[in-house]
Design a protein around this motif. Structure first.
Motif, PDB file in Angstrom:
ATOM      1  N   THR A 116      -4.744  -2.265   8.537  1.00 60.80           N
ATOM      2  CA  THR A 116      -3.500  -2.258   7.765  1.00 60.80           C
ATOM      3  C   THR A 116      -2.653  -3.474   8.118  1.00 60.80           C
ATOM      4  O   THR A 116      -2.100  -4.138   7.231  1.00 60.80           O
TER       5      THR A 116
ATOM      6  N   MET B  91       0.851  -1.157   0.000  1.00 64.23           N
ATOM      7  CA  MET B  91       0.000   0.000   0.000  1.00 64.23           C
ATOM      8  C   MET B  91       0.908   1.235   0.000  1.00 64.23           C
ATOM      9  O   MET B  91       1.826   1.342   0.801  1.00 64.23           O
ATOM     10  N   SER B  92       0.611   2.171  -0.885  1.00 68.57           N
ATOM     11  CA  SER B  92       1.419   3.387  -0.943  1.00 68.57           C
ATOM     12  C   SER B  92       0.993   4.358   0.158  1.00 68.57           C
ATOM     13  O   SER B  92      -0.081   4.212   0.757  1.00 68.57           O
ATOM     14  N   VAL B  93       1.832   5.343   0.418  1.00 74.86           N
ATOM     15  CA  VAL B  93       1.532   6.337   1.450  1.00 74.86           C
ATOM     16  C   VAL B  93       0.280   7.133   1.083  1.00 74.86           C
ATOM     17  O   VAL B  93      -0.575   7.400   1.936  1.00 74.86           O
ATOM     18  N   THR B  94       0.147   7.477  -0.190  1.00 74.93           N
ATOM     19  CA  THR B  94      -1.017   8.238  -0.642  1.00 74.93           C
ATOM     20  C   THR B  94      -2.300   7.442  -0.441  1.00 74.93           C
ATOM     21  O   THR B  94      -3.317   7.989   0.007  1.00 74.93           O
ATOM     22  N   THR B  95      -2.271   6.162  -0.743  1.00 72.60           N
ATOM     23  CA  THR B  95      -3.438   5.309  -0.529  1.00 72.60           C
ATOM     24  C   THR B  95      -3.780   5.213   0.949  1.00 72.60           C
ATOM     25  O   THR B  95      -4.946   5.285   1.343  1.00 72.60           O
ATOM     26  N   GLY B  96      -2.766   5.064   1.789  1.00 67.52           N
ATOM     27  CA  GLY B  96      -2.984   4.999   3.232  1.00 67.52           C
ATOM     28  C   GLY B  96      -3.608   6.274   3.773  1.00 67.52           C
ATOM     29  O   GLY B  96      -4.524   6.233   4.600  1.00 67.52           O
TER      30      GLY B  96
END
Length: 89
Positions: A68, A1-6
């Protein structure tokens, strides 16, 4: 999972939890028996919004961390969610 998605998932989760916590502990002027001139009797007396924002942030962080962890350790997958909702057979 990317930071933007998180960040996007946390943002949406935070708003959902906020709308869940808003009604707790609110007393209307009608229930309290005190009326301010020119206001609706259903208006809240003391909303305690700062406590609700704090509770929303803490609860959202806990839920986000839990989901997560479940997602990253593969204990919960997208296929599991799809079959839970009846989208996969």
């Amino acid at each position: 999972m990317s930071v933007t998605t998180g960040i996007a998932i946390y943002f949406v989760l935070w708003w959902v939890v906020l709308f869940l916590t808003l009604p707790f502990g609110v007393r209307s002027q009608h229930e309290d028996g005190t009326f301010a001139e020119g206001t609706d009797p259903g208006a809240p007396v003391l909303a305690k919004l700062w406590w609700k924002l704090l509770a929303t942030t803490v609860l959202s962080a806990i839920l986000f961390t839990l989901f997560t962890w479940l997602f990253l350790t593969r204990r919960l997958t997208l296929d599991d969610l799809a079959s839970l909702w009846g989208l996969l057979k």
